[in-house]
Every structure is written in C-alpha cells, then in structure tokens.
Design an enzyme around this catalytic site. Structure first.
Site, PDB file in Angstrom:
ATOM      1  N   HIS A 205       0.930  -1.608  -0.048  1.00  0.00           N
ATOM      2  CA  HIS A 205      -0.123  -0.013  -0.286  1.00  0.00           C
ATOM      3  C   HIS A 205       0.748   1.189  -0.315  1.00  0.00           C
ATOM      4  O   HIS A 205       0.324   2.270  -0.691  1.00  0.00           O
ATOM      5  CB  HIS A 205      -0.848   0.127   0.800  1.00  0.00           C
ATOM      6  CG  HIS A 205       0.083   0.634   2.493  1.00  0.00           C
ATOM      7  ND1 HIS A 205       0.513  -0.291   2.718  1.00  0.00           N
ATOM      8  CD2 HIS A 205      -0.654   1.418   3.235  1.00  0.00           C
ATOM      9  CE1 HIS A 205       1.050  -0.153   3.824  1.00  0.00           C
ATOM     10  NE2 HIS A 205       0.865   0.656   4.356  1.00  0.00           N
TER      11      HIS A 205
HETATM   12  C1  UD1 Z   1      -2.415   5.178   6.008  1.00  0.00           C
HETATM   13  C2  UD1 Z   1      -1.502   6.657   6.351  1.00  0.00           C
HETATM   14  C3  UD1 Z   1       0.277   5.382   6.602  1.00  0.00           C
HETATM   15  C4  UD1 Z   1      -0.271   3.675   6.747  1.00  0.00           C
HETATM   16  C5  UD1 Z   1      -1.593   3.591   5.919  1.00  0.00           C
HETATM   17  C6  UD1 Z   1      -2.355   2.310   6.442  1.00  0.00           C
HETATM   18  C7  UD1 Z   1      -0.431   8.458   6.001  1.00  0.00           C
HETATM   19  C8  UD1 Z   1       0.397   9.828   5.092  1.00  0.00           C
HETATM   20  N1  UD1 Z   1      -0.740   7.448   5.130  1.00  0.00           N
HETATM   21  O1  UD1 Z   1      -1.854   5.538   4.026  1.00  0.00           O
HETATM   22  O2  UD1 Z   1       1.050   5.304   7.145  1.00  0.00           O
HETATM   23  O3  UD1 Z   1       0.756   3.039   6.753  1.00  0.00           O
HETATM   24  O4  UD1 Z   1      -2.799   4.432   6.082  1.00  0.00           O
HETATM   25  O5  UD1 Z   1      -3.540   1.919   5.967  1.00  0.00           O
HETATM   26  O6  UD1 Z   1      -1.162   8.991   7.229  1.00  0.00           O
HETATM   27  N2  UD1 Z   1      -9.305   4.846   1.590  1.00  0.00           N
HETATM   28  C9  UD1 Z   1     -10.211   4.219   1.758  1.00  0.00           C
HETATM   29  N3  UD1 Z   1     -11.245   4.147   2.179  1.00  0.00           N
HETATM   30  C10 UD1 Z   1     -10.953   3.904   3.839  1.00  0.00           C
HETATM   31  C11 UD1 Z   1      -9.189   5.134   4.233  1.00  0.00           C
HETATM   32  C12 UD1 Z   1      -9.049   5.218   3.118  1.00  0.00           C
HETATM   33  O7  UD1 Z   1     -11.155   3.906   0.310  1.00  0.00           O
HETATM   34  O8  UD1 Z   1     -11.475   4.079   4.903  1.00  0.00           O
HETATM   35  C13 UD1 Z   1      -9.140   5.739   0.179  1.00  0.00           C
HETATM   36  C14 UD1 Z   1      -8.782   6.414  -0.583  1.00  0.00           C
HETATM   37  O9  UD1 Z   1      -9.266   6.392  -1.771  1.00  0.00           O
HETATM   38  C15 UD1 Z   1      -7.981   7.429  -0.036  1.00  0.00           C
HETATM   39  C16 UD1 Z   1      -6.689   6.856  -0.044  1.00  0.00           C
HETATM   40  O10 UD1 Z   1      -7.126   4.898   0.572  1.00  0.00           O
HETATM   41  O11 UD1 Z   1      -7.221   8.158  -1.270  1.00  0.00           O
HETATM   42  C17 UD1 Z   1      -5.955   6.658   1.117  1.00  0.00           C
HETATM   43  O12 UD1 Z   1      -5.923   7.008   2.387  1.00  0.00           O
HETATM   44  P1  UD1 Z   1      -4.911   8.105   2.698  1.00  0.00           P
HETATM   45  O13 UD1 Z   1      -5.334   7.589   4.683  1.00  0.00           O
HETATM   46  O14 UD1 Z   1      -4.472   8.690   2.516  1.00  0.00           O
HETATM   47  O15 UD1 Z   1      -3.901   7.377   3.032  1.00  0.00           O
HETATM   48  P2  UD1 Z   1      -3.008   4.853   3.459  1.00  0.00           P
HETATM   49  O16 UD1 Z   1      -2.660   4.793   1.870  1.00  0.00           O
HETATM   50  O17 UD1 Z   1      -4.462   4.876   3.891  1.00  0.00           O
END
Ligand code: UD1
Length: 360
Positions: A205
C-alpha cells in the site's frame, strides 16, 4: 489525570487498544478517545474497534480522504475545538500517519503536552510521508515512547534530551499477544481453503510502490513468479485497488485477492504463513514476533530490529531479487529470530506508569 488519545488510520487501532485497556484497569487516570476519521470504511476502522474492544470514540472528526495538506489541515481545524472543550492534561498520539502530526501540532500550540507512542523510528527517507510525520511529531512531543533501541539512538543524534525519551517496548505487540488465542479461532484459513497447506501472504500500500506504475509492474513480475510456486493471499488496501487494473491477474491463478481483513483473521493468516511479502511497517514487527519469514518490499526500514533480531529481510523492489529471496524462503528451513526486548505484552503498562508518575 485526564488523557486524550487519538486514532485516525488502521495501524493506529492496534497501538491505542492496549493503552485503553490498561486505563480501564487503573484508577486515577481517565481517557477520552478521538477518532479523526482518516480511515472510515467498515473494514478499515469499525471492525477493529469491535474486534479489539476499543471503547467507542468520544468524538469522530470525520475528516476522510484528501491530499496531505487538506487532510492534515482538516484534522487540525476539527481537533482544536475538542481540545478547547476538554482541556486534557496530555494528548497521546501513536505512529506516523497524518492524524498523528496534525493532532500533536494542534495540542502543543494550545499548551497541551503530547506523548508520542512509537517515537524515534527513522527510515532516513524523506520522500516517505510518514518520515516527515515522525520527525515533526518527535520534535514537539514531551514524552517520546520508544519501541526499539534504534529509536533512542536516532533521538539522541537529533539532540533530544534524555529525560524526554523512554524505552517502553511495542504496544502493537501487546495487542498481538493479547489476541493470539482469539485469533487462532478465526476460520479464515478454512474459508480460503488453505487449512493445512503452505501459502504466502502479500500486502502492498505504500505510495512509492503502488502509485509508481513502473515499480508496481516490476512487483507484478515477482508476485507472478512466486504465486506459481506457492498460493499467495493478497488482502487489497483501498489505495491499491485501482492500480491493480494494470496487473495481468489472469496470469496469476494462485494469487487470491481479498478485501482488507479484520485483525483476528489477518493475525491467523500471518501466523500460519510460509512466507510474507509486504511494504507495511507493522507487519515487519508482527512477523518477527510470530517467527514467520518476512520479505520487505522496500529500500529501507524504520524498524531495523526486525532485521537484526527478527525474521525480516529487506529485499527492495527489484523483481529478480524478490524472486530469489522468495524461492529461497519457500525451499528453506523455517525462519529463526529473537523477539526484541520489551515486545512482551507490558508496553502499555510502562507508558502509563511514566505518564502518571508524580513528578509530571
Ligand atoms: C495511511 C498512512 C500510512 C499507513 C496507512 C495504513 C498517512 C500519510 N499514511 O496511508 O502511513 O501505513 O494509512 O493503511 O497518513 N481509502 C478508502 N477507505 C478508507 C481509507 C482510505 O477507500 O477507509 C482510500 C481513499 O481513496 C484514500 C486512499 O485510500 O484516498 C488513501 O488513504 P490515506 O489515509 O490518505 O492513506 P493510506 O494510503 O491509507
């Protein structure tokens, strides 16, 4: 003492859970819990509250997804009024996600001291968003709770005063040990028809792997080869879902995609795996404690004790290197490693002993 604990994203839940359990057992300390809502899908959030028996958050800021600036700013805007209302004695943040730095910064600006759990870890890669979050959160926190010796060394090198740092061990491992028996009751292996069979587990991820199509394609080559030797279960993170359209999945019949799994199912899956391939930070630590070989598909790790003491091997993103290491692990002897000091189930108790000590 009134603490305000913060969670935001999936890897935070298993770090805050043992702290909340320990607070429930003690008198003289109370805790409010704030969920920023950085992660919000049922499978990425509520399921962990249920399985880990984390109390319902006192507030959910519902920030959702966004660019780094938008997400961080939105958490700060919504967290500030909660702090002004509640006026806790300290704010507790965990890990290195955007919610961690956002809440730490908001708190210190209001004069509320911050405790950072999992302080001092450094990948020395400033292209990694989490590295920026770690450096900044550590710079402004009053209590730096460190999970492994490298954390102390890194903080010392940055000139942090000794009285701010505390080597307490790993709270995420408190959760792993507390849930070990319950996770063994999960029937995930039966559902995947893998009971009694060798299999691998893959998670990906990190933006540096998933969002860069050249890297992501190179990883596909390695996974394609390894799944022909060993069935591989791949719980897919939401970030990774879209990018997977670029993989030729039809050519990978033994790669088993699933939705993100709950904690108990995932720990069962890890515990019985022949091999784990991951770019996660936490999984490097969990496989170390479970004694399962882990190949980390990254150029660096902020958790070096998983390599020097545990079962982790840093293989990078070169497909040939991954295939070679993967085949060797499949054919080789079971991994042997040591469990690092204080990864023993009592880290949360050490944190609370320090936070509630009279001299503060
Ligand atoms: C975040 C953390 C990362 C951690 C990871 C664990 C930061 C900078 N990154 O990354 O350190 O390892 O979480 O999972 O804080 N999304 C969904 N549903 C959700 C959450 C996210 O669909 O419940 C999708 C959205 O499209 C979003 C993307 O995942 O834009 C990324 O989510 P985000 O929280 O920005 O970063 P992660 O890659 O999850």
């Amino acid at each position: 003492m009134k603490l305000l604990a913060v969670v935001g994203a999936r890897p935070n839940f298993m770090k805050i859970a043992p702290l909340m359990w320990e607070i429930e057992r003690r008198s003289g300390v109370e805790a409010l819990l704030v969920h920023t809502g950085q992660h919000y899908d049922q499978q990425m959030s509520q399921l962990f509250f249920d399985e880990l028996r984390i109390p319902r958050p006192d507030a959910n800021l519902e920030v959702g997804s966004g660019s780094h600036a938008v997400q961080t700013a939105e958490v700060m805007k919504r967290f500030e009024p909660v702090l002004l209302d509640e006026r806790p004695d300290a704010v507790v943040v965990v890990g290195d996600v955007n919610s961690t730095i956002a809440c730490a910064l908001t708190a210190v600006k209001l004069g509320v001291p911050v405790a950072h759990i999992e302080a001092g870890l450094r990948s020395f890669d400033r292209a990694m968003p989490e590295e920026i979050n770690r450096i900044l959160t550590d710079a402004i926190s009053r209590w730096l709770f460190v999970s492994e010796p490298s954390g102390l060394e890194n903080l010392r090198r940055e000139g942090v005063a000794e009285e701010r740092m505390f080597f307490v061990g790993n709270l995420m491992i408190d959760t792993l040990l507390a849930c070990r028996e319950r996770s063994e009751h999960s029937d995930v292996l039966r559902q995947l028809e893998l009971e009694g069979q060798p299999y691998g587990v893959l998670t990906l991820h990190r933006p540096s792997n998933v969002d860069d199509s050249a890297v992501f394609q190179a990883l596909a080559r390695a996974v394609g080869r390894l799944q022909s030797e060993l069935p591989i279960v791949f719980p897919v993170h939401p970030r990774t879902r879209q990018a997977l359209a670029g993989w030729n999945l039809a050519q990978m019949p033994h790669l088993r995609l699933t939705d993100p799994l709950g904690y108990l199912d995932f720990m069962k899956l890890l515990a019985h795996a022949r091999l784990v391939l991951t770019d996660s930070g936490g999984i490097q630590e969990e496989t170390t404690v479970l004694g399962v070989p882990c190949l980390t598909l990254r150029a660096n790790t902020e958790r070096p004790s998983t390599v020097s003491e545990g079962t982790n091997c840093l293989v990078g993103m070169n497909p040939e290197r991954i295939i070679e290491a993967g085949l060797a692990a499949i054919a080789g002897e079971p991994a042997v490693g040591r469990v690092p000091q204080f990864w023993d189930g009592s880290a949360a108790a050490r944190v609370l002993d320090i936070l509630t000590a009279k001299e503060h």
